[in-house]
Design an enzyme around this catalytic site. Structure first.
Site, PDB file in Angstrom:
ATOM      1  N   ASP A  93      38.694 -17.171  -5.203  1.00 24.29           N
ATOM      2  CA  ASP A  93      37.324 -17.700  -5.447  1.00 24.29           C
ATOM      3  C   ASP A  93      36.947 -17.736  -6.683  1.00 24.29           C
ATOM      4  O   ASP A  93      37.277 -17.083  -7.636  1.00 24.29           O
ATOM      5  CB  ASP A  93      36.490 -16.385  -4.456  1.00 24.29           C
ATOM      6  N   ASN A 151      30.951 -16.106   6.514  1.00 18.90           N
ATOM      7  CA  ASN A 151      29.618 -16.470   6.487  1.00 18.90           C
ATOM      8  C   ASN A 151      29.582 -17.855   7.576  1.00 18.90           C
ATOM      9  O   ASN A 151      30.767 -18.623   7.260  1.00 18.90           O
ATOM     10  CB  ASN A 151      29.423 -16.959   5.257  1.00 18.90           C
ATOM     11  N   GLN A 196      26.300 -19.916   4.563  1.00 21.27           N
ATOM     12  CA  GLN A 196      27.773 -20.546   4.193  1.00 21.27           C
ATOM     13  C   GLN A 196      27.410 -21.878   3.539  1.00 21.27           C
ATOM     14  O   GLN A 196      26.623 -22.755   3.719  1.00 21.27           O
ATOM     15  CB  GLN A 196      28.147 -20.964   5.666  1.00 21.27           C
ATOM     16  N   SER A 197      28.228 -21.743   2.239  1.00 19.89           N
ATOM     17  CA  SER A 197      27.984 -23.095   1.330  1.00 19.89           C
ATOM     18  C   SER A 197      29.106 -24.036   1.366  1.00 19.89           C
ATOM     19  O   SER A 197      28.798 -25.105   1.027  1.00 19.89           O
ATOM     20  CB  SER A 197      27.805 -22.680  -0.188  1.00 19.89           C
ATOM     21  N   HIS A 237      36.372 -20.535   6.301  1.00 24.98           N
ATOM     22  CA  HIS A 237      36.849 -19.625   5.372  1.00 24.98           C
ATOM     23  C   HIS A 237      36.882 -18.190   5.322  1.00 24.98           C
ATOM     24  O   HIS A 237      35.448 -17.764   5.829  1.00 24.98           O
ATOM     25  CB  HIS A 237      36.714 -19.889   3.932  1.00 24.98           C
ATOM     26  N   HIS A 243      36.570 -14.581   3.366  1.00 23.92           N
ATOM     27  CA  HIS A 243      36.498 -13.653   2.218  1.00 23.92           C
ATOM     28  C   HIS A 243      37.477 -12.477   2.461  1.00 23.92           C
ATOM     29  O   HIS A 243      36.986 -11.818   3.216  1.00 23.92           O
ATOM     30  CB  HIS A 243      35.203 -13.552   1.803  1.00 23.92           C
TER      31      HIS A 243
HETATM   32  P1  DGP Z   1      30.336 -19.243   1.317  1.00 26.75           P
HETATM   33  O1  DGP Z   1      28.972 -18.955   0.765  1.00 26.75           O
HETATM   34  O2  DGP Z   1      30.856 -18.126   2.399  1.00 26.75           O
HETATM   35  O3  DGP Z   1      30.410 -20.798   1.853  1.00 26.75           O
HETATM   36  O4  DGP Z   1      31.535 -19.288   0.464  1.00 26.75           O
HETATM   37  C1  DGP Z   1      32.203 -20.249  -0.344  1.00 26.75           C
HETATM   38  C2  DGP Z   1      32.760 -19.734  -1.375  1.00 26.75           C
HETATM   39  O5  DGP Z   1      33.697 -20.711  -2.090  1.00 26.75           O
HETATM   40  C3  DGP Z   1      32.101 -19.040  -2.464  1.00 26.75           C
HETATM   41  O6  DGP Z   1      32.400 -17.822  -3.124  1.00 26.75           O
HETATM   42  C4  DGP Z   1      32.651 -19.949  -3.806  1.00 26.75           C
HETATM   43  C5  DGP Z   1      33.674 -20.500  -3.381  1.00 26.75           C
HETATM   44  N1  DGP Z   1      34.029 -21.908  -4.089  1.00 26.75           N
HETATM   45  C6  DGP Z   1      32.987 -22.900  -4.123  1.00 26.75           C
HETATM   46  N2  DGP Z   1      33.757 -24.058  -4.602  1.00 26.75           N
HETATM   47  C7  DGP Z   1      35.071 -23.512  -5.049  1.00 26.75           C
HETATM   48  C8  DGP Z   1      35.874 -24.251  -5.713  1.00 26.75           C
HETATM   49  O7  DGP Z   1      36.023 -25.360  -6.048  1.00 26.75           O
HETATM   50  N3  DGP Z   1      36.886 -23.359  -5.959  1.00 26.75           N
HETATM   51  C9  DGP Z   1      37.207 -22.071  -5.559  1.00 26.75           C
HETATM   52  N4  DGP Z   1      38.406 -21.511  -5.654  1.00 26.75           N
HETATM   53  N5  DGP Z   1      35.993 -21.532  -4.813  1.00 26.75           N
HETATM   54  C10 DGP Z   1      35.198 -22.141  -4.746  1.00 26.75           C
END
Ligand code: DGP
Length: 117
Positions: free
Chosen positions: A32, A87, A94-95, A100, A102
């Site tokens: 992450d 999420n 969820q962003s 995915h 975690h």
């Molecule tokens: P969520 O909030 O559950 O949708 O988690 C999305 C996660 O994705 C957050 O913990 C940060 C991660 N993330 C967002 N953009 C990138 C990226 O460009 N590269 C990586 N490695 N992680 C990312």
């Protein structure tokens, strides 16, 4: 199947760099970018699904969750303990709308009861 405007599809395709933890034919696991714990790895299916409720075939969904143990083993937290979080949609923050998992660990956590936070 890949979705053209999806960040995690681009990571799976190598179009956006990431730090790989594990990969096979079905899933890709990577660190992450904004770790919340000493270990914070994301696992995604290579096929695009918006979220965990988007009708992922059982075999693929099972593989996705089985990979959590594989990742925990690779990261050295299988025995000490780890937490998996998925999420889903807005209320759960969820962003990135490519399902995915975690995988979090590396230090003791609270009991996760949301009524206490
Ligand atoms: P969520 O909030 O559950 O949708 O988690 C999305 C996660 O994705 C957050 O913990 C940060 C991660 N993330 C967002 N953009 C990138 C990226 O460009 N590269 C990586 N490695 N992680 C990312």
């Amino acid at each position: 199947m890949k979705k053209d405007d999806c960040l995690f599809c681009k990571i799976v395709a190598g179009e956006i760099p990431s730090t790989k933890v594990y990969e096979d034919d079905v899933v890709y696991a990577f660190e992450d970018v904004n770790p919340m714990m000493p270990v914070h790895t994301l696992i995604v299916p290579k096929n695009h699904y918006d979220n965990v409720a988007a009708g992922i075939p059982n075999e693929e969904l099972g593989h996705l969750f089985n990979t959590a143990g594989t990742v925990a083993d690779i990261k050295g937290i299988k025995d000490s303990g780890f937490r998996i979080i998925v999420n889903t949609n807005d209320d759960a923050c969820q962003s990135v709308h490519h399902v995915h998992v975690h995988v979090l660990g590396g230090e003791p956590m609270n009991d996760g009861d949301p009524s206490k936070s």
